[in-house]
Scaffold this motif. Structure first.
Motif, PDB file in Angstrom:
ATOM      1  N   LEU A 136       0.863  -1.183   0.000  1.00 22.97           N
ATOM      2  CA  LEU A 136       0.000   0.000   0.000  1.00 22.97           C
ATOM      3  C   LEU A 136       0.897   1.229   0.000  1.00 22.97           C
ATOM      4  N   THR A 137       0.840   2.003  -1.076  1.00 20.09           N
ATOM      5  CA  THR A 137       1.808   3.091  -1.211  1.00 20.09           C
ATOM      6  C   THR A 137       1.357   4.384  -0.549  1.00 20.09           C
ATOM      7  N   SER A 138       0.046   4.640  -0.512  1.00 19.09           N
ATOM      8  CA  SER A 138      -0.390   5.924   0.025  1.00 19.09           C
ATOM      9  C   SER A 138      -0.896   5.792   1.456  1.00 19.09           C
ATOM     10  N   ILE A 139      -0.712   6.865   2.224  1.00 19.87           N
ATOM     11  CA  ILE A 139      -1.154   6.885   3.624  1.00 19.87           C
ATOM     12  C   ILE A 139      -2.667   6.649   3.739  1.00 19.87           C
ATOM     13  N   PRO A 140      -3.520   7.335   2.932  1.00 17.49           N
ATOM     14  CA  PRO A 140      -4.963   7.098   3.052  1.00 17.49           C
ATOM     15  C   PRO A 140      -5.345   5.626   2.862  1.00 17.49           C
ATOM     16  N   GLN A 141      -4.688   4.940   1.911  1.00 20.95           N
ATOM     17  CA  GLN A 141      -4.971   3.515   1.711  1.00 20.95           C
ATOM     18  C   GLN A 141      -4.626   2.706   2.953  1.00 20.95           C
ATOM     19  N   GLN A 142      -3.487   3.056   3.567  1.00 16.24           N
ATOM     20  CA  GLN A 142      -3.086   2.336   4.773  1.00 16.24           C
ATOM     21  C   GLN A 142      -4.069   2.566   5.906  1.00 16.24           C
ATOM     22  N   ARG A 179      -8.916   4.419  -4.143  1.00 20.33           N
ATOM     23  CA  ARG A 179      -8.819   5.071  -5.454  1.00 20.33           C
ATOM     24  C   ARG A 179      -7.381   5.420  -5.770  1.00 20.33           C
TER      25      ARG A 179
ATOM     26  N   ARG B 113      -9.935  -3.040  -6.435  1.00 19.95           N
ATOM     27  CA  ARG B 113     -10.344  -2.198  -5.294  1.00 19.95           C
ATOM     28  C   ARG B 113     -11.159  -2.979  -4.274  1.00 19.95           C
ATOM     29  N   SER B 116      -9.010  -5.252  -2.321  1.00 15.34           N
ATOM     30  CA  SER B 116      -8.226  -4.584  -1.274  1.00 15.34           C
ATOM     31  C   SER B 116      -9.031  -4.492   0.014  1.00 15.34           C
TER      32      SER B 116
END
Lengths: 179, 183
Positions: A136-142, A179, B113, B116
């Motif tokens: 997971l590259t972005s903070i919001p995704q994490q 997203r 998505r 995930s």
């Protein structure tokens, strides 16, 4: 050669599964990464698929890994190997079960094995969590992932949510949030 | 003739159990209990609890072990084989289909998505399973210590997982022997 490796690895996985499929996740992970059959991320994918499809997780994982590494024949070899210990152990143990189930040595051994199983399930959470967050590259995704995991944990552990409904709800949240 | 009808019934009952239980072997137990005790009358209710205890104490997946045990009781060795085939056939068939399609699915943005979200939820589900297992299995300080050591060893990956299980069994025997438990 690949068939013998598949058979050996999944026979071992079936043989050392005590107290349910979650405990074997750590062992399955170790074996498939050792042989390079899947990456740690692909392993997380498989567990997700296994959760959403019917049947024992060990069988699902064996079929998937076997197919990925050696086609339909590989799937059949790995699946047979993972269920063979059940056939052997149940046939042997059902004969002597009544006699030995109350013997002190058997009881004491299980007093040690049962907590190990708990530790192994806990380790599966940590190891799979690590693989999940790594990609997971972005903070919001994490953040979304962490919140989803915590909410599902709370709901299933303390509010008696149905795991399948929780998975479906999480898929819908994922559809909107990632997203 | 009668015998083959018995095998067919055994296969279809366990096929149905394999098809309709999601989330692993433990989820199968209530359905197995209903089918085997209430619908088919293959075992009494207190017998089935013994069977479940055995299925969880011997190597192998719980759902598979239970199927083998009941098949064995009803029709001997071949009964065990038939029940085993019945319970695993749905998973194998479904996974083979998914495995063929997975790479196509995976590259679809919407599937990726949704998946995930599923992967996040799976972490929560397994954590809940760890808690549930811990409530039943950790009854004293010794158990807590063993669980923590097993957790640490398997995260660190210092020794193979099956050795962690064997060491746990040995620790249990040694600890209770030293305490002089006769139970």
């Amino acid at each position: 050669m690949i068939f013998m490796q598949l058979f050996g690895a999944f026979f071992k996985i079936g043989l050392f599964t005590l107290g349910g499929g979650y405990a074997m996740l750590a062992l399955i992970r170790q074996e498939i990464i050792r042989y390079g059959w899947l990456t740690p991320q692909e392993f997380v994918d498989i567990v997700g698929i296994a959760e959403m499809t019917p049947g024992p997780i060990a069988v699902n994982a064996a079929t998937f890994v076997g197919f990925r590494s050696a086609g339909v024949a590989g799937a059949l070899v790995a699946t047979s190997a993972v269920v063979l210990p059940s056939l052997i152990s149940v046939i042997i143990v059902s004969r002597v079960w009544q006699k030995y189930k109350n013997s002190p040595v058997v009881q004491h051994m299980f007093a040690g094995v049962r907590p190990v199983v708990v530790g192994l399930v806990g380790a599966a959470v940590v190891l799979m969590g690590r693989s999940t967050f790594e990609v997971l590259t972005s903070i919001p995704q994490q953040v979304v992932t962490l919140i989803l995991a915590c909410v599902v944990f709370y709901g299933v552990a303390f509010r008696k949510w149905d795991p399948i409904k929780a998975l479906i709800a999480a898929a819908l949240v994922g559809l909107v949030a990632f997203r | 003739m009668k015998e083959s009808r018995g095998f067919l019934r055994l296969f279809t009952v366990f096929f149905r159990i394999g098809l309709f239980t999601f989330g692993g072997g433990l989820a199968m137990l209530p359905l197995i209990e209903k089918e085997v005790v209430d619908v088919q009358g293959w075992a009494e209710r207190d017998e089935i609890l013994d069977i479940f205890a055995l299925a969880q104490s011997v190597p192998g997946a719980i759902g598979v072990n239970t199927a083998v045990f009941i098949g064995l009781r009803l029709h001997g060795f071949w009964g065990a084989v038939v029940a085993l085939l019945g319970v695993v056939t749905p998973s194998v068939a479904i996974i083979l289909i998914i495995a063929q399609l997975f790479s196509q699915f995976q590259s679809n943005l919407y599937v990726a998505r949704a998946f995930s979200g599923v992967k996040a939820a799976v972490l929560g589900l397994i954590a809940a399973a760890a808690l549930r297992a811990g409530r039943g299995a950790i009854v004293d300080r010794f158990g807590l210590l063993v669980a923590v050591v097993a957790l640490g060893l398997s995260i660190a990956g210092i020794i193979p997982v099956f050795w962690v299980i064997i060491l746990g069994g040995l620790a249990g025997i040694l600890y209770h022997r030293r305490r002089g438990d006769v139970r």
